[in-house]
Design a protein around this motif. Structure first.
Motif, PDB file in Angstrom:
ATOM      1  N   ASN A 132       0.808  -1.236   0.000  1.00 52.21           N
ATOM      2  CA  ASN A 132       0.000   0.000   0.000  1.00 52.21           C
ATOM      3  C   ASN A 132       0.833   1.273   0.000  1.00 52.21           C
ATOM      4  O   ASN A 132       1.931   1.271   0.539  1.00 52.21           O
ATOM      5  CB  ASN A 132      -0.898  -0.009   1.247  1.00 52.21           C
ATOM      6  CG  ASN A 132      -2.107  -0.891   1.025  1.00 52.21           C
ATOM      7  OD1 ASN A 132      -2.689  -0.878  -0.056  1.00 52.21           O
ATOM      8  ND2 ASN A 132      -2.478  -1.629   2.055  1.00 52.21           N
ATOM      9  N   LEU A 159      -8.803  -8.745  -2.975  1.00 53.13           N
ATOM     10  CA  LEU A 159      -9.188  -9.021  -1.584  1.00 53.13           C
ATOM     11  C   LEU A 159     -10.501  -8.312  -1.268  1.00 53.13           C
ATOM     12  O   LEU A 159     -11.387  -8.881  -0.622  1.00 53.13           O
ATOM     13  CB  LEU A 159      -8.064  -8.576  -0.633  1.00 53.13           C
ATOM     14  CG  LEU A 159      -8.332  -8.736   0.868  1.00 53.13           C
ATOM     15  CD1 LEU A 159      -8.729 -10.160   1.238  1.00 53.13           C
ATOM     16  CD2 LEU A 159      -7.102  -8.307   1.676  1.00 53.13           C
ATOM     17  N   ARG A 163     -13.905 -10.120  -0.195  1.00 55.35           N
ATOM     18  CA  ARG A 163     -14.618  -9.704   1.026  1.00 55.35           C
ATOM     19  C   ARG A 163     -16.074  -9.382   0.700  1.00 55.35           C
ATOM     20  O   ARG A 163     -16.990  -9.718   1.457  1.00 55.35           O
ATOM     21  CB  ARG A 163     -13.949  -8.460   1.614  1.00 55.35           C
ATOM     22  CG  ARG A 163     -12.600  -8.737   2.264  1.00 55.35           C
ATOM     23  CD  ARG A 163     -11.836  -7.446   2.504  1.00 55.35           C
ATOM     24  NE  ARG A 163     -10.639  -7.666   3.316  1.00 55.35           N
ATOM     25  CZ  ARG A 163      -9.661  -6.788   3.443  1.00 55.35           C
ATOM     26  NH1 ARG A 163      -9.718  -5.622   2.805  1.00 55.35           N
ATOM     27  NH2 ARG A 163      -8.621  -7.055   4.207  1.00 55.35           N
ATOM     28  N   HIS A 188      -7.925   0.974  -3.771  1.00 58.67           N
ATOM     29  CA  HIS A 188      -7.884   0.038  -2.637  1.00 58.67           C
ATOM     30  C   HIS A 188      -7.691   0.875  -1.374  1.00 58.67           C
ATOM     31  O   HIS A 188      -6.586   1.045  -0.866  1.00 58.67           O
ATOM     32  CB  HIS A 188      -6.752  -0.978  -2.778  1.00 58.67           C
ATOM     33  CG  HIS A 188      -6.585  -1.799  -1.536  1.00 58.67           C
ATOM     34  ND1 HIS A 188      -7.526  -2.708  -1.115  1.00 58.67           N
ATOM     35  CD2 HIS A 188      -5.615  -1.807  -0.587  1.00 58.67           C
ATOM     36  CE1 HIS A 188      -7.148  -3.241   0.029  1.00 58.67           C
ATOM     37  NE2 HIS A 188      -5.985  -2.711   0.381  1.00 58.67           N
ATOM     38  N   GLY A 227     -10.169  -3.997   6.115  1.00 54.61           N
ATOM     39  CA  GLY A 227      -8.744  -4.059   6.439  1.00 54.61           C
ATOM     40  C   GLY A 227      -8.493  -3.532   7.846  1.00 54.61           C
ATOM     41  O   GLY A 227      -7.772  -4.155   8.644  1.00 54.61           O
ATOM     42  N   ALA A 228      -9.138  -2.412   8.171  1.00 57.34           N
ATOM     43  CA  ALA A 228      -8.965  -1.819   9.509  1.00 57.34           C
ATOM     44  C   ALA A 228      -9.577  -2.731  10.571  1.00 57.34           C
ATOM     45  O   ALA A 228      -9.031  -2.878  11.673  1.00 57.34           O
ATOM     46  CB  ALA A 228      -9.612  -0.435   9.540  1.00 57.34           C
ATOM     47  N   ILE A 231      -7.174  -5.490  11.352  1.00 53.00           N
ATOM     48  CA  ILE A 231      -6.059  -4.995  12.172  1.00 53.00           C
ATOM     49  C   ILE A 231      -6.506  -4.883  13.627  1.00 53.00           C
ATOM     50  O   ILE A 231      -5.807  -5.311  14.554  1.00 53.00           O
ATOM     51  CB  ILE A 231      -5.544  -3.641  11.636  1.00 53.00           C
ATOM     52  CG1 ILE A 231      -4.878  -3.834  10.264  1.00 53.00           C
ATOM     53  CG2 ILE A 231      -4.574  -2.984  12.626  1.00 53.00           C
ATOM     54  CD1 ILE A 231      -4.545  -2.546   9.521  1.00 53.00           C
ATOM     55  N   SER A 237      -2.205  -6.684  10.151  1.00 50.28           N
ATOM     56  CA  SER A 237      -3.065  -6.554   8.972  1.00 50.28           C
ATOM     57  C   SER A 237      -3.250  -7.906   8.284  1.00 50.28           C
ATOM     58  O   SER A 237      -2.505  -8.863   8.518  1.00 50.28           O
ATOM     59  CB  SER A 237      -2.524  -5.490   8.019  1.00 50.28           C
ATOM     60  OG  SER A 237      -1.271  -5.844   7.542  1.00 50.28           O
ATOM     61  N   SER A 238      -4.277  -7.951   7.462  1.00 50.11           N
ATOM     62  CA  SER A 238      -4.640  -9.176   6.727  1.00 50.11           C
ATOM     63  C   SER A 238      -3.402  -9.748   6.046  1.00 50.11           C
ATOM     64  O   SER A 238      -2.692  -9.020   5.361  1.00 50.11           O
ATOM     65  CB  SER A 238      -5.646  -8.845   5.629  1.00 50.11           C
ATOM     66  OG  SER A 238      -6.675  -8.056   6.117  1.00 50.11           O
TER      67      SER A 238
HETATM   68  O1  LIG Z   1      -5.554  -1.937   5.649  1.00 52.44           O
HETATM   69  C1  LIG Z   1      -4.399  -2.404   5.576  1.00 52.44           C
HETATM   70  O2  LIG Z   1      -3.371  -1.854   5.998  1.00 52.44           O
HETATM   71  C2  LIG Z   1      -4.215  -3.709   4.884  1.00 52.44           C
HETATM   72  C3  LIG Z   1      -5.054  -3.740   3.684  1.00 52.44           C
HETATM   73  O3  LIG Z   1      -4.797  -3.092   2.695  1.00 52.44           O
HETATM   74  C4  LIG Z   1      -6.273  -4.537   3.721  1.00 52.44           C
HETATM   75  O4  LIG Z   1      -6.429  -5.405   4.592  1.00 52.44           O
HETATM   76  O5  LIG Z   1      -7.125  -4.323   2.849  1.00 52.44           O
END
Ligand SMILES: O=C([O-])CC(=O)C(=O)O
Ligand SMILES: NC(=O)C1=CN([C@@H]2O[C@H](COP(=O)(O)OP(=O)(O)OC[C@H]3O[C@@H](n4cnc5c(N)ncnc54)[C@H](O)[C@@H]3O)[C@@H](O)[C@H]2O)C=CC1
Length: 325
Positions: A132, A159, A163, A188, A227-228, A231, A237-238
């Protein structure tokens, strides 16, 4: 195993996505169960030892398709003759870091890697950027590789796509296999737009099978902020799901699909400015992504696609101003 092994370069190989990814590549899931692969692992000097440890474990799997492993901290060597490049290693945002700092730090990674791909990769190189901010990192790498066809640089929104499939399947209590034509548009990031107005479930449009409030207030933010949420829950993270999506993206790119989501360079379709690496509904035919054409975009979708594309334009402006492209 008469075929010449396909060289797959993975950056950030000692990281958590790398650990979830490499074993699946070596087992044949990236390219096909009959395609031999050679792995090239690129890491920063202080993580080379950890990558060597992962390589020892790869050896210990005795994968029939794995013909060799190289490990290096030199991008020119890592991409030499590469057919597939998975750019996973990136500089994460740390406390106190502004967006410009993050783009600058990643420009220092993806610019030189793009140049190394330009100078050393095989003619059929395909690049997937996972690190990222993936779309803009892909743009930086692409702009540093003028001799490589622009469409070979892509970024991962698979991803997000997966999801979205999973959230909708749970809501409608159907298997994911019954859901067709899911689409992620844009960046993304939290501005991405998962679109249910073209998605079909048992021949019906998904947006008509759910109430509008759920679509607007639950589905879209759940997918966009997943993603958040990972975390928050996992404390990291994923990783396995990100690796899984990278496998899906490259497998479909090489082997073909009628419909998925991928961030690819825009040709101006759907009002997305040309050159931005934005997620679209795509098919893959003869080893090339094609944007699926002719979809009607209503006002609800238009507003959300435009917002995410605006963010991509802002990122492009920022990296231009930093002299990274
Ligand atoms: O949010 C993040 O840092 C990791 C990410 O891109 C995700 O899981 O989609
Ligand atoms: N597009 C997507 O859907 C997703 C993207 N990501 C992103 O993927 C990236 C990697 O995630 P993780 O594996 O969890 O991170 P991690 O921190 O576990 O691993 C990253 C690895 O990259 C390496 N690295 C850093 N700079 C490098 C360079 N210049 N060359 C080669 N290697 C380098 C580091 O040494 C580290 O081993 C992050 O940017 C993360 O935000 C994560 C999940 C989903």
């Amino acid at each position: 195993m008469a075929q010449t092994p396909v060289k797959v370069t993975v950056t950030g190989a000692a990281g958590q996505i790398g650990y979830a990814l490499l074993f699946r590549i070596a087992s044949g899931q990236l390219l096909g169960a009959d395609v031999p692969v050679k792995l090239s692992l690129l890491e920063i000097p202080q993580a080379v030892k950890a990558a060597e440890g992962t390589a020892m474990e790869l050896d210990d799997c005795a994968f029939p398709l794995l013909s060799g492993i190289e490990i290096t901290d030199d991008a020119n060597k890592a991409f030499d003759g590469a057919n597939v490049a998975l750019l996973v290693g990136a500089r994460p945002r740390t406390a106190g870091m502004e967006r410009g700092d993050l783009l600058q730090a990643n420009g220092g990674i993806f610019g030189p890697q793009g140049k190394a791909i330009n100078d050393h990769a095989a003619d059929d190189i395909r690049v997937l950027v996972v690190g990222n901010p993936a779309n803009t990192n892909a743009l930086i790498a692409q702009q540093s590789a003028p001799d490589v066809p622009a469409e070979r640089f892509t970024a991962m929104t698979r991803l997000d796509h997966n999801r979205a499939l999973s959230q909708l399947a749970a809501k409608l209590q159907v298997p994911v296999t019954e859901i067709k034509k899911m689409t992620i548009w844009g960046n993304h990031s939290a501005t991405q737009y998962p679109d249910l107005f073209h998605t079909e479930v048992g021949g019906k449009i998904a947006a008509e099978l759910v109430d509008e409030a759920w679509l607007r207030d639950t589905f879209i933010p759940t997918v966009a902020k997943r993603g958040a949420a990972i975390i928050e829950a996992r404390g990291a993270s994923s990783a396995a799901s990100a690796a899984n999506a990278a496998i899906d993206h490259v497998f479909d790119w090489v082997n073909g699909t009628e419909w998925t989501s991928a961030a690819i360079p825009s040709d101006g379709s759907y009002g997305v400015p040309e050159g931005l690496i934005s997620s679209f509904p795509v098919a893959s035919r003869d080893g090339k992504w094609e944007i699926i054409q002719g979809l009607e975009i209503d006002a609800f979708s238009r507003e959300r696609i435009d917002a995410s594309v605006r963010e991509l334009e802002e990122e492009r402006t920022a990296v231009r101003e930093l002299g990274l492209i």
